[in-house]
Scaffold this active site. Structure first.
Site, PDB file in Angstrom:
ATOM      1  N   ASP A  32     -11.234 -12.307  -5.148  1.00 47.83           N
ATOM      2  CA  ASP A  32     -10.067 -13.206  -5.023  1.00 47.83           C
ATOM      3  C   ASP A  32     -10.029 -13.896  -3.664  1.00 47.83           C
ATOM      4  OD1 ASP A  32      -9.274 -10.842  -3.706  1.00 47.83           O
ATOM      5  OD2 ASP A  32      -7.240 -10.824  -4.551  1.00 47.83           O
ATOM      6  N   SER A  63      15.402   3.446  -1.147  1.00 45.06           N
ATOM      7  CA  SER A  63      14.335   3.805  -2.086  1.00 45.06           C
ATOM      8  C   SER A  63      14.458   5.271  -2.473  1.00 45.06           C
ATOM      9  CB  SER A  63      12.969   3.561  -1.440  1.00 45.06           C
ATOM     10  OG  SER A  63      11.983   4.320  -2.118  1.00 45.06           O
ATOM     11  N   SER A 133      -1.284  -1.130  -6.822  1.00 45.23           N
ATOM     12  CA  SER A 133      -0.467  -2.245  -6.311  1.00 45.23           C
ATOM     13  C   SER A 133       1.021  -1.963  -6.160  1.00 45.23           C
ATOM     14  CB  SER A 133      -0.630  -3.485  -7.196  1.00 45.23           C
ATOM     15  OG  SER A 133      -1.847  -4.059  -6.953  1.00 45.23           O
ATOM     16  N   SER A 135       2.562  -1.982  -3.348  1.00 43.10           N
ATOM     17  CA  SER A 135       3.143  -2.922  -2.380  1.00 43.10           C
ATOM     18  C   SER A 135       3.386  -4.281  -3.038  1.00 43.10           C
ATOM     19  CB  SER A 135       2.297  -3.037  -1.106  1.00 43.10           C
ATOM     20  OG  SER A 135       1.021  -3.519  -1.381  1.00 43.10           O
ATOM     21  N   GLU A 167       2.560  -9.919   2.395  1.00 45.91           N
ATOM     22  CA  GLU A 167       1.547  -8.885   2.632  1.00 45.91           C
ATOM     23  C   GLU A 167       0.727  -9.246   3.877  1.00 45.91           C
ATOM     24  OE1 GLU A 167       1.015  -6.268   0.009  1.00 45.91           O
ATOM     25  OE2 GLU A 167      -0.069  -5.272   1.611  1.00 45.91           O
ATOM     26  N   ASP A 178      -3.232  -9.247  -6.750  1.00 47.44           N
ATOM     27  CA  ASP A 178      -2.225  -8.232  -7.083  1.00 47.44           C
ATOM     28  C   ASP A 178      -0.870  -8.873  -7.346  1.00 47.44           C
ATOM     29  OD1 ASP A 178      -4.328  -6.664  -6.429  1.00 47.44           O
ATOM     30  OD2 ASP A 178      -3.479  -5.867  -4.578  1.00 47.44           O
TER      31      ASP A 178
END
Ligand code: GLA
Length: 391
Positions: A32, A63, A133, A135, A167, A178
């Site tokens: 990618d 969280s 993935s 994140s 990111e 992602d």
């Protein structure tokens, strides 16, 4: 989850719910960032969020996975988000908030003057450090929440791009795969995405009598950010050498024949290997999607195996545990193909296995792995999902 929401944020009259999936990449790894093809799909594991407005002018985040030691949410005034920089964002005691905050910073920019705040509770079931993935899921999920709650007119592709920028802001110079998969996936399909121009196509996952099995090595891919950025630099150095003799923008603009013709100009042997992986993997990804379209799973499987070998020998992002998992799979009957998936240095393999052999696959490989590494592997039979959504 609703109960926890009440305990942390107090009672609210109305709440909204959102979900973002994790992803698994079937083939096209580390292409990618080199303008090549990837072929991922979203999985049913992911992150849920409950969201409500508050009248504090603050973004409040909690969280359930990360904040067990806290009774109160992380909170920040909108006006402060705009001024966060990479340094300040990495200093928060609850380090996970860097992901949602980076998205909020990019998405809201200086338009943080909303007259209501947001309370957001996250709870996920993506295995930690498994390379599925998490994140990207929290980035895209946060983007989805903000666009919906503030009525911003932003489509899924733009949301993926913003999440990728977030990111980068926190330190990993990742490609778009992602975030794109988390944002744009469609159930029962994989996405063939051309990362050079973001053209994409949904390819039905026609698996006949087979299942896709994800095997988690339980080796967390913690080294990944520095090694990841190093691989990108090596690809960049190879590209610069090649650009002296051939007019290309990305490594994946070269087909395998042209690469063989020109690759002699790449000076550093490591850079040469990295570039060879990108070019050959790009060809494999494109071919694999075509084989799947035609129902040639056997050919798809061979390309997966070759992908693993290339990631092991040329791109050098596997670890002994992942190599062993792939090799065990190659030697087990009923396995059509198997490879490491994701960024590498830990995480998972993805395998195509005949349905009537899945149980045997889990038993044989689970046992061999535990015997060799004194560590348990976890297995998940893949169920695909749609991209991030309000539920
Ligand atoms: C990580 C990155 C992606 C991609 C993969 C490797 O998951 O976030 O952009 O480069 O590694 O294919």
């Amino acid at each position: 989850m609703q109960k926890v929401f009440g305990r942390i944020f107090g009672e609210h009259e109305s709440c909204e719910k959102f979900f973002a999936p994790g992803r698994v990449n079937l083939i096209g790894e580390h292409t990618d960032h080199e303008g090549g093809y990837v072929f991922p799909c979203a999985i049913t594991f992911g992150i849920n969020a409950i969201v409500a407005k508050n009248n504090l002018g603050k973004l409040r985040l909690y969280s359930m996975n990360m904040d067990g030691n806290f009774d109160t949410p992380f909170e920040i005034r909108y006006g402060e988000i705009e001024n966060l920089d990479a340094n300040s964002i990495s200093k928060f005691e609850r380090s996970w908030v860097k992901y949602p905050l980076s998205v909020a910073k990019i998405l809201l920019g200086s338009n943080c003057g909303f007259d209501y705040g947001l309370d957001v509770l996250y709870s996920g079931n993506l295995p930690d450090g498994a390379g599925l993935s998490s994140s990207a899921a929290i980035e895209v999920l946060t983007g989805k929440i903000l666009t919906d709650m503030f009525h911003l007119n932003i489509d899924g592709v733009t949301l993926a791009k913003i999440s990728q920028q977030a990111e980068h802001f926190v330190g990993v110079k990742c490609g778009i795969m992602d975030q794109f998969a988390v944002s744009m996936s469609r159930k029962n399909h994989a996405i063939l995405l051309d990362c050079a121009n973001l053209n994409y196509e949904y390819v039905p996952l026609k698996l006949a009598d087979c299942k896709i099995v994800i095997t988690n090595s339980n080796v967390a891919h913690s080294l990944v950010s520095s090694e990841y950025n190093l691989r990108r630099e090596q690809c960049e150095a190879a590209l610069q050498d090649l650009q002296k003799v051939v007019k290309i923008e990305n490594l994946c603009d070269l087909n395998e024949q042209d690469f063989a013709k020109f690759s002699g100009v790449i000076r550093d042997p490591d850079c040469l290997r990295r570039a060879r992986h990108a070019v050959t993997e790009n060809a494999r990804a494109l071919k694999a999607a075509e084989e799947l379209r035609c129902g040639n799973l056997g050919e798809f499987g061979k390309l997966m195996n070759a992908s693993h070998v290339s990631l092991r020998d040329d791109y050098q992002v596997t670890v002994p545990e992942l190599d062993a998992l792939a090799e065990f799979a190659w030697g087990t009957s009923g396995v059509i193909g198997s490879r490491i998936t994701g960024g590498g240095f830990g995480g998972c393999t993805v395998s195509i296995v005949r349905e009537n052999c899945v149980e045997k696959f889990v038993n044989i490989i689970g046992e061999a792995y535990e015997k060799k590494f004194n560590r348990r592997a976890d297995f998940y039979v893949l169920e695909t999902e749609d991209g991030a959504k309000k539920i």
